[in-house]
Each structure stands twice: as structure tokens, then as C-alpha cells.
Design a protein around this motif. Structure first.
Motif, PDB file in Angstrom:
ATOM      1  N   ALA A   4      16.749  -1.042  -7.284  1.00 49.10           N
ATOM      2  CA  ALA A   4      15.531  -1.167  -6.487  1.00 49.10           C
ATOM      3  C   ALA A   4      14.857   0.178  -6.287  1.00 49.10           C
ATOM      4  O   ALA A   4      13.641   0.266  -6.298  1.00 49.10           O
ATOM      5  CB  ALA A   4      15.848  -1.813  -5.142  1.00 49.10           C
ATOM      6  N   GLU A   5      15.631   1.241  -6.127  1.00 52.97           N
ATOM      7  CA  GLU A   5      15.046   2.558  -5.924  1.00 52.97           C
ATOM      8  C   GLU A   5      14.259   3.009  -7.141  1.00 52.97           C
ATOM      9  O   GLU A   5      13.174   3.560  -7.032  1.00 52.97           O
ATOM     10  CB  GLU A   5      16.122   3.599  -5.577  1.00 52.97           C
ATOM     11  CG  GLU A   5      16.718   3.411  -4.200  1.00 52.97           C
ATOM     12  CD  GLU A   5      17.898   2.457  -4.185  1.00 52.97           C
ATOM     13  OE1 GLU A   5      18.448   2.157  -5.264  1.00 52.97           O
ATOM     14  OE2 GLU A   5      18.257   2.007  -3.094  1.00 52.97           O
ATOM     15  N   GLN A 109      13.562  -0.727   4.706  1.00 49.70           N
ATOM     16  CA  GLN A 109      12.563   0.070   4.000  1.00 49.70           C
ATOM     17  C   GLN A 109      11.563  -0.774   3.214  1.00 49.70           C
ATOM     18  O   GLN A 109      10.693  -0.232   2.535  1.00 49.70           O
ATOM     19  CB  GLN A 109      13.232   1.082   3.059  1.00 49.70           C
ATOM     20  CG  GLN A 109      14.018   2.146   3.768  1.00 49.70           C
ATOM     21  CD  GLN A 109      15.434   1.714   4.143  1.00 49.70           C
ATOM     22  OE1 GLN A 109      15.844   0.584   3.917  1.00 49.70           O
ATOM     23  NE2 GLN A 109      16.181   2.622   4.738  1.00 49.70           N
ATOM     24  N   GLY A 110      11.668  -2.066   3.314  1.00 44.64           N
ATOM     25  CA  GLY A 110      10.725  -2.967   2.668  1.00 44.64           C
ATOM     26  C   GLY A 110      10.321  -4.111   3.575  1.00 44.64           C
ATOM     27  O   GLY A 110       9.475  -4.922   3.221  1.00 44.64           O
ATOM     28  N   ALA A 146      15.058  -7.652  -7.250  1.00 45.75           N
ATOM     29  CA  ALA A 146      13.618  -7.837  -7.427  1.00 45.75           C
ATOM     30  C   ALA A 146      12.893  -7.803  -6.086  1.00 45.75           C
ATOM     31  O   ALA A 146      11.883  -7.104  -5.928  1.00 45.75           O
ATOM     32  CB  ALA A 146      13.349  -9.162  -8.147  1.00 45.75           C
ATOM     33  N   GLU A 147      13.391  -8.543  -5.114  1.00 45.18           N
ATOM     34  CA  GLU A 147      12.717  -8.596  -3.818  1.00 45.18           C
ATOM     35  C   GLU A 147      12.717  -7.238  -3.126  1.00 45.18           C
ATOM     36  O   GLU A 147      11.713  -6.817  -2.546  1.00 45.18           O
ATOM     37  CB  GLU A 147      13.368  -9.636  -2.916  1.00 45.18           C
ATOM     38  CG  GLU A 147      12.648  -9.785  -1.601  1.00 45.18           C
ATOM     39  CD  GLU A 147      13.145 -10.931  -0.757  1.00 45.18           C
ATOM     40  OE1 GLU A 147      12.801 -10.940   0.440  1.00 45.18           O
ATOM     41  OE2 GLU A 147      13.862 -11.806  -1.269  1.00 45.18           O
ATOM     42  N   ILE A 148      13.824  -6.540  -3.191  1.00 49.86           N
ATOM     43  CA  ILE A 148      13.910  -5.224  -2.561  1.00 49.86           C
ATOM     44  C   ILE A 148      12.982  -4.230  -3.265  1.00 49.86           C
ATOM     45  O   ILE A 148      12.281  -3.450  -2.612  1.00 49.86           O
ATOM     46  CB  ILE A 148      15.365  -4.731  -2.519  1.00 49.86           C
ATOM     47  CG1 ILE A 148      16.152  -5.558  -1.483  1.00 49.86           C
ATOM     48  CG2 ILE A 148      15.441  -3.244  -2.209  1.00 49.86           C
ATOM     49  CD1 ILE A 148      17.648  -5.343  -1.518  1.00 49.86           C
ATOM     50  N   ALA A 149      12.948  -4.261  -4.583  1.00 50.90           N
ATOM     51  CA  ALA A 149      12.070  -3.349  -5.320  1.00 50.90           C
ATOM     52  C   ALA A 149      10.606  -3.598  -4.969  1.00 50.90           C
ATOM     53  O   ALA A 149       9.841  -2.657  -4.724  1.00 50.90           O
ATOM     54  CB  ALA A 149      12.294  -3.508  -6.822  1.00 50.90           C
ATOM     55  N   ALA A 168       5.780 -12.542   1.735  1.00 50.58           N
ATOM     56  CA  ALA A 168       4.982 -12.140   0.575  1.00 50.58           C
ATOM     57  C   ALA A 168       5.848 -11.683  -0.597  1.00 50.58           C
ATOM     58  O   ALA A 168       5.511 -11.939  -1.756  1.00 50.58           O
ATOM     59  CB  ALA A 168       4.007 -11.034   0.985  1.00 50.58           C
ATOM     60  N   CYS A 169       6.943 -11.020  -0.325  1.00 47.94           N
ATOM     61  CA  CYS A 169       7.823 -10.517  -1.390  1.00 47.94           C
ATOM     62  C   CYS A 169       8.967 -11.474  -1.699  1.00 47.94           C
ATOM     63  O   CYS A 169       9.503 -11.466  -2.807  1.00 47.94           O
ATOM     64  CB  CYS A 169       8.402  -9.161  -0.995  1.00 47.94           C
ATOM     65  SG  CYS A 169       7.161  -7.894  -0.682  1.00 47.94           S
ATOM     66  N   GLY A 170       9.339 -12.279  -0.713  1.00 48.99           N
ATOM     67  CA  GLY A 170      10.477 -13.179  -0.874  1.00 48.99           C
ATOM     68  C   GLY A 170      10.327 -14.155  -2.011  1.00 48.99           C
ATOM     69  O   GLY A 170      11.293 -14.461  -2.718  1.00 48.99           O
TER      70      GLY A 170
END
Length: 179
Positions: A4-5, A109-110, A146-149, A168-170
Motif C-alpha cells: 500500500a505504501e 492514514q486513509g 487495494a483499499e488501503i492504497a 468511497a474507497c471500500g
């Protein structure tokens, strides 16, 4: 998780979407470090526990009542629920229960909550397709990564614009896990 980073730094015009899709499509259980497998199992068990605990909550109970009034039962079990559901309803009810009592995991952080969307989707689809444990762990890691990125890439702008990043990202985490 680890990738993700690296994905966070890519601008969409620089192929960020392609990078996420390529990462997910190449992910294999055998290549996952033992630590990633450990945390995937831990997040799975934690989220199933939260789904069971949240199933009796007001939000999840109301959601099931609405669905029961307009849709037939299905064949897919939902943790914490007696009534089985179809594929979409099972993922929805599991996610509602997992997030409804606010005990689900989170990535600060997300501002995302990967477990409440990735785990119910993977469990429902996994049951439907009869996947094995290795495929389940692959899907979980893919969805979380994917979701964290995406959450990291959108943070804090999405929240500052009035959107809930978890929602929105989930969806992308769930889709990548399902893929």
C-alpha cells in the motif's frame, strides 16, 4: 499492508490504477510472507467476530428486516444471522453488521475500514464459489492492499470534501478481493 505504501505515491495519470490491478492479479498465497498470512487470518477472525456481534444491532437488524420484506432468502450464510441470503445481500448484511457497531478495523492514514467491506464480500463469494482457504487469504490481502492504497492516495482530501473514505474507497477493496 506492505504494498500500500508503494502504490500510494503514484498519480492516476502515472498508471496508479494499472499498478493496483496488476498487483492484485499477480498476488499468490505462496508468495505471501508468513506475517501477511498471519495478519490476514487475524483480520478475518476479528471481522467475523464483529459481524456476529453487530448482527443483533439496530442497524443490521433493520437492514435485514427491509431485505426480508422485499427479497427471498438465499443459500449463503451470514455470520450472526439465521436467515440465509443471496450473494449480494449476504455481503451487504455482513458489512452492515461489521460496521454498524463501530468495532471494525481501520486504517487511520486513509480513514478506511477494510474489514467491513472486504471480509463480507470474500466470505459470501467464497461460499458461493467454494474457494479454499488459500484463495480466501489471497482475496483478503488483495482487498486490503487495494483499499488501503487508494485510501492513502485520497487522504485527507476525500474527507475534507465531505466524503466518507471508508465508503468511497471500500468498494474498490471489495471489488479487488472479489476479482
Amino acid at each position: 499492508m506492505a504494498h500500500a505504501e508503494a502504490l500510494q505515491t503514484l498519480h492516476p495519470a502515472a498508471g496508479a490504477t494499472e499498478a493496483v490491478v496488476e498487483f492484485v492479479s499477480r498476488l499468490r498465497f505462496a508468495a505471501l510472507p508468513a506475517e501477511a498470512r498471519h495478519y490476514a487470518r487475524r483480520h478475518l477472525l476479528d471481522t467475523v467476530g464483529v459481524m456476529i456481534a453487530g448482527a443483533g444491532g439496530d442497524v443490521a437488524s433493520r437492514a435485514e428486516a427491509v431485505l426480508a420484506a422485499v427479497r427471498p432468502a438465499g443459500r449463503i450464510p451470514v455470520p450472526g444471522r439465521t436467515r440465509r441470503a443471496d450473494l449480494i445481500d449476504a455481503a451487504f448484511l455482513g458489512g452492515t453488521a461489521a460496521h454498524g457497531i463501530e468495532l471494525d478495523d481501520g486504517f487511520r492514514q486513509g480513514s478506511v475500514h477494510p474489514g467491513c467491506v472486504v471480509v463480507p464480500a470474500v466470505l459470501a463469494l467464497g461460499y458461493d464459489k467454494r474457494i479454499d482457504g488459500k484463495a480466501l487469504i489471497e482475496a483478503l490481502v488483495a482487498g486490503y492492499e487495494a483499499e488501503i492504497a487508494i485510501g492513502r492516495a485520497c487522504h485527507p482530501d476525500l474527507r475534507q470534501r465531505g466524503f466518507h473514505p471508508a465508503a468511497a474507497c471500500g468498494v474498490f477493496g471489495a471489488v479487488m478481493a472479489a476479482g
